[in-house]
Motif scaffolding. Structure first.
Motif: not given
Ligand code: AMP
Ligand code: MG
Length: 212
Positions: A137-140, A96-110, A60-67
């Motif tokens: 998304v912001i993997p290395s 932080v790893v938390v429960q996702k909303k259903s709108c977050v794609s399975n591709l992002v969360t594997a 899975p990939l980490i997501c970056n937020i700005s707010s």
């Protein structure tokens, strides 16, 4: 594909935001190591990240937020513990790893039910994420299985022709990956030790229960 190597001027940051909105992939600085960014809500773009890195789809990939508002595009999670993390660690190198909303794609969360979120303190990444208005998304920014990079020139050498642009934001000041923690109620599980130490987590998150 031609890969642009861009100094971080205002015009170039806008250009990158435009590329990202069109579903393209760009490498950007973070305070830890360079990352490979794409719109987290565009599967086609996220898929390009896996392709460029040669990353297995089950990672899975980490997501970056700005707010903090943007956090709630990814998760409904809310707790006193999370509030403390927002106040004491963000923006900064803690994921932080938390429960996702259903709108977050399975591709992002594997395919998993959780999503990994960070709020980078890097001003270039912050600005571009805000301009796009969506988590990125912001993997290395490296080929999967190889070392990550703290400068834009190395990223360019490794990923030229595979991505649209690299923004040169100088050397990433921390130089190691973000620390990743899994949160569930008042439980904290350290998934990856990185820039934030175990001692610092225990010191700040006094009321949390640390599990192995
Ligand atoms: P990288 O993409 O190289 O920055 O590494 C990101 C790390 O975050 C990988 O080790 C992933 O397994 C981990 N990761 C991303 N999303 C999740 C998640 N939902 N749950 C647990 N670990 C995650
Ligand atoms: Mg990596």
């Amino acid at each position: 594909m031609k890969t642009y190597f861009l100094p971080p001027t205002e015009a170039n940051l806008l250009k990158c935001a435009f590329f990202l909105k069109k579903g393209e992939v760009v490498a950007l600085p973070t305070e830890t190591v360079y990352g490979l960014a794409a719109d987290a809500f565009c599967d086609e773009a996220v898929y390009k990240v896996f392709r460029a890195k040669n990353r297995p789809l089950n990672k899975p990939l980490i997501c970056n937020i700005s707010s903090l508002d943007m956090f709630y595009k990814l998760s409904f999670s809310s707790s006193k513990l999370l509030q403390t993390i927002f106040e004491k660690f963000w923006p900064g190198p803690l994921t932080v790893v938390v429960q996702k909303k259903s709108c977050v794609s399975n591709l992002v969360t594997a395919g998993g039910s959780t999503v990994a979120v960070r709020f980078s303190s890097n001003s270039i990444l912050k600005k571009i994420t805000s301009m796009v208005g969506s988590p990125l998304v912001i993997p290395s920014a490296n080929i999967s299985g190889r070392g990550s990079f703290v400068n834009a020139f190395s990223v360019y050498s490794a990923l030229e022709f595979k991505i649209r642009a690299v923004v040169n934001g100088g050397v990433s000041e921390i130089g190691k990956e973000s620390t990743i923690i899994f949160l569930q109620g008042s439980n904290v599980k350290i998934l990856r030790l990185g820039a934030v130490t175990k001692e610092r987590l225990r010191e700040v998150l006094k009321d949390a229960i640390f599990i192995n």
